[in-house]
Scaffold this motif. Sequence first.
Motif, PDB file in Angstrom:
ATOM      1  N   GLY A 133      32.456  11.419 -66.894  1.00 19.83           N
ATOM      2  CA  GLY A 133      31.531  10.487 -67.699  1.00 19.83           C
ATOM      3  C   GLY A 133      30.156  10.964 -67.355  1.00 19.83           C
ATOM      4  N   PRO A 134      29.032   9.802 -67.693  1.00 21.79           N
ATOM      5  CA  PRO A 134      27.747  10.350 -67.816  1.00 21.79           C
ATOM      6  C   PRO A 134      27.207  10.901 -66.165  1.00 21.79           C
ATOM      7  CG  PRO A 134      28.210   8.068 -68.630  1.00 21.79           C
ATOM      8  CD  PRO A 134      29.524   8.732 -68.058  1.00 21.79           C
ATOM      9  N   LEU A 135      27.943  10.556 -65.179  1.00 24.85           N
ATOM     10  CA  LEU A 135      27.537  11.100 -63.880  1.00 24.85           C
ATOM     11  C   LEU A 135      27.947  12.544 -63.630  1.00 24.85           C
ATOM     12  CD1 LEU A 135      27.839   7.945 -61.782  1.00 24.85           C
ATOM     13  CD2 LEU A 135      26.008   8.683 -62.817  1.00 24.85           C
ATOM     14  N   SER A 136      28.776  12.925 -64.396  1.00 27.61           N
ATOM     15  CA  SER A 136      29.477  14.466 -64.190  1.00 27.61           C
ATOM     16  C   SER A 136      28.792  15.347 -63.548  1.00 27.61           C
ATOM     17  CB  SER A 136      30.356  14.935 -65.431  1.00 27.61           C
ATOM     18  OG  SER A 136      31.609  13.709 -65.660  1.00 27.61           O
ATOM     19  N   ASP A 137      27.572  15.781 -64.569  1.00 21.01           N
ATOM     20  CA  ASP A 137      26.721  16.942 -64.375  1.00 21.01           C
ATOM     21  C   ASP A 137      26.106  16.625 -63.357  1.00 21.01           C
ATOM     22  OD1 ASP A 137      27.558  18.076 -66.665  1.00 21.01           O
ATOM     23  OD2 ASP A 137      26.023  17.263 -68.268  1.00 21.01           O
ATOM     24  N   SER A 138      25.333  15.624 -62.967  1.00 23.19           N
ATOM     25  CA  SER A 138      24.626  15.494 -61.833  1.00 23.19           C
ATOM     26  C   SER A 138      25.662  15.420 -60.589  1.00 23.19           C
ATOM     27  CB  SER A 138      24.093  13.796 -61.687  1.00 23.19           C
ATOM     28  OG  SER A 138      23.422  13.703 -60.778  1.00 23.19           O
ATOM     29  N   ALA A 139      26.784  14.887 -60.584  1.00 24.01           N
ATOM     30  CA  ALA A 139      27.812  15.115 -59.628  1.00 24.01           C
ATOM     31  C   ALA A 139      27.996  16.727 -59.045  1.00 24.01           C
ATOM     32  CB  ALA A 139      28.867  14.314 -59.835  1.00 24.01           C
ATOM     33  N   ARG A 140      28.126  17.310 -60.004  1.00 22.69           N
ATOM     34  CA  ARG A 140      28.539  18.863 -59.831  1.00 22.69           C
ATOM     35  C   ARG A 140      27.218  19.482 -59.103  1.00 22.69           C
ATOM     36  NH1 ARG A 140      30.655  18.186 -65.080  1.00 22.69           N
ATOM     37  NH2 ARG A 140      32.785  18.317 -64.967  1.00 22.69           N
ATOM     38  N   ASN A 141      26.138  18.946 -59.308  1.00 26.35           N
ATOM     39  CA  ASN A 141      24.641  19.351 -58.808  1.00 26.35           C
ATOM     40  C   ASN A 141      24.736  18.777 -57.304  1.00 26.35           C
ATOM     41  OD1 ASN A 141      23.808  20.736 -61.222  1.00 26.35           O
ATOM     42  ND2 ASN A 141      22.632  19.127 -61.780  1.00 26.35           N
ATOM     43  N   TRP A 142      25.203  17.935 -57.143  1.00 28.54           N
ATOM     44  CA  TRP A 142      25.224  17.322 -55.633  1.00 28.54           C
ATOM     45  C   TRP A 142      26.360  17.780 -54.768  1.00 28.54           C
ATOM     46  CZ3 TRP A 142      21.835  14.924 -53.075  1.00 28.54           C
ATOM     47  CH2 TRP A 142      20.628  14.316 -53.469  1.00 28.54           C
ATOM     48  N   GLY A 143      27.293  18.752 -55.584  1.00 21.15           N
ATOM     49  CA  GLY A 143      28.628  19.266 -55.046  1.00 21.15           C
ATOM     50  C   GLY A 143      29.722  17.986 -54.815  1.00 21.15           C
ATOM     51  N   LEU A 144      29.736  17.113 -55.649  1.00 19.22           N
ATOM     52  CA  LEU A 144      30.631  16.228 -55.695  1.00 19.22           C
ATOM     53  C   LEU A 144      31.703  16.628 -56.715  1.00 19.22           C
ATOM     54  CD1 LEU A 144      28.780  12.808 -55.310  1.00 19.22           C
ATOM     55  CD2 LEU A 144      30.195  13.984 -53.572  1.00 19.22           C
ATOM     56  N   PRO A 145      32.989  16.465 -56.369  1.00 18.63           N
ATOM     57  CA  PRO A 145      33.975  16.500 -57.404  1.00 18.63           C
ATOM     58  C   PRO A 145      33.878  15.483 -58.796  1.00 18.63           C
ATOM     59  CG  PRO A 145      35.000  15.962 -55.439  1.00 18.63           C
ATOM     60  CD  PRO A 145      33.608  16.129 -55.119  1.00 18.63           C
ATOM     61  N   VAL A 146      34.239  15.862 -59.744  1.00 17.66           N
ATOM     62  CA  VAL A 146      34.536  14.956 -60.938  1.00 17.66           C
ATOM     63  C   VAL A 146      35.917  14.665 -61.174  1.00 17.66           C
ATOM     64  CG1 VAL A 146      34.062  14.827 -63.409  1.00 17.66           C
ATOM     65  CG2 VAL A 146      32.418  15.870 -62.059  1.00 17.66           C
ATOM     66  N   LEU A 147      36.429  13.374 -60.995  1.00 21.45           N
ATOM     67  CA  LEU A 147      37.622  13.209 -60.922  1.00 21.45           C
ATOM     68  C   LEU A 147      38.091  12.271 -62.184  1.00 21.45           C
ATOM     69  CD1 LEU A 147      37.912  11.610 -57.499  1.00 21.45           C
ATOM     70  CD2 LEU A 147      38.587  13.909 -58.339  1.00 21.45           C
ATOM     71  N   PRO A 148      39.171  12.518 -62.973  1.00 25.48           N
ATOM     72  CA  PRO A 148      39.540  11.811 -64.119  1.00 25.48           C
ATOM     73  C   PRO A 148      39.444  10.375 -63.965  1.00 25.48           C
ATOM     74  CG  PRO A 148      41.664  13.035 -63.105  1.00 25.48           C
ATOM     75  CD  PRO A 148      40.666  13.216 -62.039  1.00 25.48           C
ATOM     76  N   PRO A 149      39.024   9.688 -65.160  1.00 24.82           N
ATOM     77  CA  PRO A 149      38.829   8.165 -65.379  1.00 24.82           C
ATOM     78  C   PRO A 149      39.865   7.342 -64.833  1.00 24.82           C
ATOM     79  CG  PRO A 149      38.677   9.379 -67.410  1.00 24.82           C
ATOM     80  CD  PRO A 149      39.017  10.449 -66.357  1.00 24.82           C
ATOM     81  N   ASP A 150      39.904   6.405 -64.243  1.00 28.75           N
ATOM     82  CA  ASP A 150      41.036   5.577 -63.935  1.00 28.75           C
ATOM     83  C   ASP A 150      41.527   4.915 -65.313  1.00 28.75           C
ATOM     84  OD1 ASP A 150      42.713   4.141 -62.898  1.00 28.75           O
ATOM     85  OD2 ASP A 150      41.350   2.839 -61.824  1.00 28.75           O
ATOM     86  N   THR A 151      42.580   5.163 -65.481  1.00 31.68           N
ATOM     87  CA  THR A 151      43.435   4.512 -66.600  1.00 31.68           C
ATOM     88  C   THR A 151      44.491   3.480 -66.179  1.00 31.68           C
ATOM     89  OG1 THR A 151      45.336   6.383 -66.783  1.00 31.68           O
ATOM     90  CG2 THR A 151      43.155   6.650 -68.090  1.00 31.68           C
TER      91      THR A 151
END
Length: 107
Positions: free
Chosen positions: A80-98
């Motif tokens: 979501g909105p934090l995805s790009d920033s997370a990648r810059n911080w070296g954090l994985p982007v996970l699928p949203p909780d459904t």
Amino acid sequence: MPSAKKVLEFKGRMLSLTRVRVLDSDPHAIEAQLREFAKQMPQAVAGMPVVLESDQALDLGGLISILKSVGMQPIGVSDGPLSDSARNWGLPVLPPDTGKSSRPVEA
């Protein structure tokens, strides 16, 4: 031909994660609520692996710092909105909780 030395071992394990949904980007309010939550449940918070969710962009670095200061372990963000920033911080982007089974934890 000699067999290759085994250097890795893979084991499956279920890991409990807590999803932290950020409803307001005010860092002071976030920090106050997290500190109160950590005060109420210190054993639960210490080392708690968390996945961050938000519908809005926010200062992810500041949020990570606050989470770590109370003992939580941010391990990724929900897509979501934090995805790009997370990648810059070296954090994985996970699928949203459904899943419909997750319930909010009162903090």
